[in-house]
Design an enzyme around this catalytic site. Sequence first.
Site, short mmCIF file in Angstrom:
data_model
loop_
_atom_site.label_atom_id
_atom_site.label_comp_id
_atom_site.label_asym_id
_atom_site.label_seq_id
_atom_site.Cartn_x
_atom_site.Cartn_y
_atom_site.Cartn_z
N SER A 210 42.07 -24.69 7.46
CA SER A 210 41.57 -24.69 8.59
C SER A 210 41.96 -26.26 9.18
CB SER A 210 39.91 -25.01 8.37
OG SER A 210 39.26 -23.81 7.68
N ARG A 211 43.10 -26.65 8.86
CA ARG A 211 43.53 -27.49 9.54
C ARG A 211 43.18 -28.76 9.01
NH1 ARG A 211 47.00 -24.55 9.64
NH2 ARG A 211 48.08 -23.69 11.44
#
Length: 232
Positions: A210-211
């Site tokens: 999710s970065r």
Amino acid sequence: MGNQKLRSGYEAIIDRMASTRTPSIADLRKSYERAELNEAASHALPLDQFAQWLDEAIAAEVPEPNAMTLATVGSGLRPSTRVVLIKGYDAQGIVWYTNFDSRKGQQLAGNPFAALQFHWVELERVVRMEGRVTKVSDAEADAYFHSRPLDSRIGAWASPQSEVIAGRGALVANAAKYAAQFLLNPPRPPHWGGYRLEPDSWEFWQGRKSRLHDRLRYRLLDGHWLRERLAP
Ligand SMILES: Cc1cc2nc3c(=O)[nH]c(=O)nc-3n(C[C@H](O)[C@H](O)[C@H](O)COP(=O)(O)O)c2cc1C
């Protein structure tokens, strides 16, 4: 009627091509989920962390684990980059070899600061270092030069690195000329040697889901390495 059939045949082919088309680069993305990097499990000294990650990259057989991007800054404050190979590292810094008269060599002569970056794609890891650059000693450069294969040693004479040349033929002719001149024992060219970057800042990046990546930066503060987490 026949025309109609032909048309729908073409349409079917075009539809099929569209469905197998290379995706737009804007749609290329990957989730990073292989590992994590946290304060408790990382080394207190950046050199130890680097040694561990480089060893892991070599053990994982990633392509060219020793290749790093070198950024230098030229006149007019314009940065430029290229790939070089790490040839050694210790508490004094990170070493690579090149032609002192090359574009990077000239930029380092004008501004002895540089940045290095490794990107080990398969491990979803990046290491960055920044610092001052000095030349390695003649003795160190000689020792490495003489460990290289003969054609690489001749190549160091034959290539006026970064200069415009008339064509490939000029390079091949140069190599033949120096091979005939030096036979099996080319000396180290005066324009060829090593540089050492002594990092005052390191960053270790581990891709996460999710970065929400992990980034640990180490910077020298009063002679000690301060480790800080940076937002991804
Ligand atoms: C994997 C890889 C490793 C390289 N290693 C070196 C190196 O160790 N030293 C070097 O001078 N050039 C090396 N090169 C070539 C450089 O990337 C670059 O083309 C050259 O040094 C000229 O750069 P400059 O004109 O910016 O000085 C390598 C290229 C690749 C792709």
